[in-house]
Design a protein around this motif. Sequence first.
Motif, PDB file in Angstrom:
ATOM      1  N   PHE A   1      -5.791  -8.714   2.829  1.00 31.49           N
ATOM      2  CA  PHE A   1      -4.752  -9.442   2.103  1.00 31.49           C
ATOM      3  C   PHE A   1      -4.857 -10.941   2.370  1.00 31.49           C
ATOM      4  CE2 PHE A   1      -0.592 -11.436   1.866  1.00 31.49           C
ATOM      5  CZ  PHE A   1      -0.149 -11.044   0.614  1.00 31.49           C
TER       6      PHE A   1
ATOM      7  N   THR B   1       0.325  -1.008  -2.835  1.00 29.17           N
ATOM      8  CA  THR B   1      -0.454  -0.493  -1.708  1.00 29.17           C
ATOM      9  C   THR B   1       0.412   0.384  -0.815  1.00 29.17           C
ATOM     10  OG1 THR B   1      -0.015  -2.476  -0.415  1.00 29.17           O
ATOM     11  CG2 THR B   1      -2.055  -2.434  -1.672  1.00 29.17           C
ATOM     12  N   THR B   2      -0.207   1.403  -0.305  1.00 31.13           N
ATOM     13  CA  THR B   2       0.529   2.348   0.539  1.00 31.13           C
ATOM     14  C   THR B   2       0.036   2.347   1.980  1.00 31.13           C
ATOM     15  OG1 THR B   2      -0.974   4.125  -0.115  1.00 31.13           O
ATOM     16  CG2 THR B   2       1.049   3.875  -1.393  1.00 31.13           C
ATOM     17  N   GLY B   3      -0.995   1.578   2.263  1.00 38.20           N
ATOM     18  CA  GLY B   3      -1.513   1.502   3.631  1.00 38.20           C
ATOM     19  C   GLY B   3      -0.558   0.746   4.529  1.00 38.20           C
TER      20      GLY B   3
ATOM     21  N   ASN C   1      -4.034  -3.451   6.308  1.00 37.92           N
ATOM     22  CA  ASN C   1      -4.346  -4.286   5.154  1.00 37.92           C
ATOM     23  C   ASN C   1      -4.264  -5.789   5.371  1.00 37.92           C
ATOM     24  OD1 ASN C   1      -4.904  -2.265   3.243  1.00 37.92           O
ATOM     25  ND2 ASN C   1      -2.732  -1.879   2.959  1.00 37.92           N
TER      26      ASN C   1
ATOM     27  N   GLU D   1       0.719  -2.103   7.179  1.00 35.77           N
ATOM     28  CA  GLU D   1       0.535  -3.551   7.225  1.00 35.77           C
ATOM     29  C   GLU D   1      -0.662  -3.908   8.093  1.00 35.77           C
ATOM     30  OE1 GLU D   1       2.946  -7.357   8.971  1.00 35.77           O
ATOM     31  OE2 GLU D   1       4.105  -5.798   7.989  1.00 35.77           O
TER      32      GLU D   1
ATOM     33  N   ARG E   1      -2.400  -6.087  -7.712  1.00 39.44           N
ATOM     34  CA  ARG E   1      -3.320  -5.395  -6.791  1.00 39.44           C
ATOM     35  C   ARG E   1      -2.609  -4.983  -5.509  1.00 39.44           C
ATOM     36  NH1 ARG E   1      -8.280  -4.433  -4.643  1.00 39.44           N
ATOM     37  NH2 ARG E   1      -8.819  -5.314  -2.621  1.00 39.44           N
ATOM     38  N   TRP E   2      -1.749  -5.830  -4.982  1.00 47.96           N
ATOM     39  CA  TRP E   2      -1.138  -5.578  -3.687  1.00 47.96           C
ATOM     40  C   TRP E   2       0.238  -4.931  -3.757  1.00 47.96           C
ATOM     41  CZ3 TRP E   2      -3.787  -5.350   0.540  1.00 47.96           C
ATOM     42  CH2 TRP E   2      -5.022  -5.975   0.581  1.00 47.96           C
TER      43      TRP E   2
END
Length: 69
Positions: free
Chosen positions: A35, A24-26, A31, A28, A20-21
Motif C-alpha cells: 500500500f 481488501t480483506t488482508g 498489506n 493491515e 484497488r484498496w
Amino acid sequence: MFDAPAAVATPEAVETFIARWKGTTGTEKANYQLFLSELCALLELPTPDPASKVWSAPCSPPAPTARKA
C-alpha cells in the motif's frame, strides 16, 4: 514559501487506487508495505529507504542492569 506546486495525481489514478484498496480483506500488517509503495508512486514521492542495522533511536540504548547474586 514553496517554489512550485507539488505534482498531483489525476482523479482517474486516485479513483483506481481507491478502488484497488477499498475491498481488501488482508490484515493491515500484510498489506501496508505494498500500500505504501503504491501510494508513494501515485503521489510521485520517493519510496522509503530500506531498514538498516544502525542504531537510530533518538537516545542511547538502555544500560544493562546488574544481576543480583
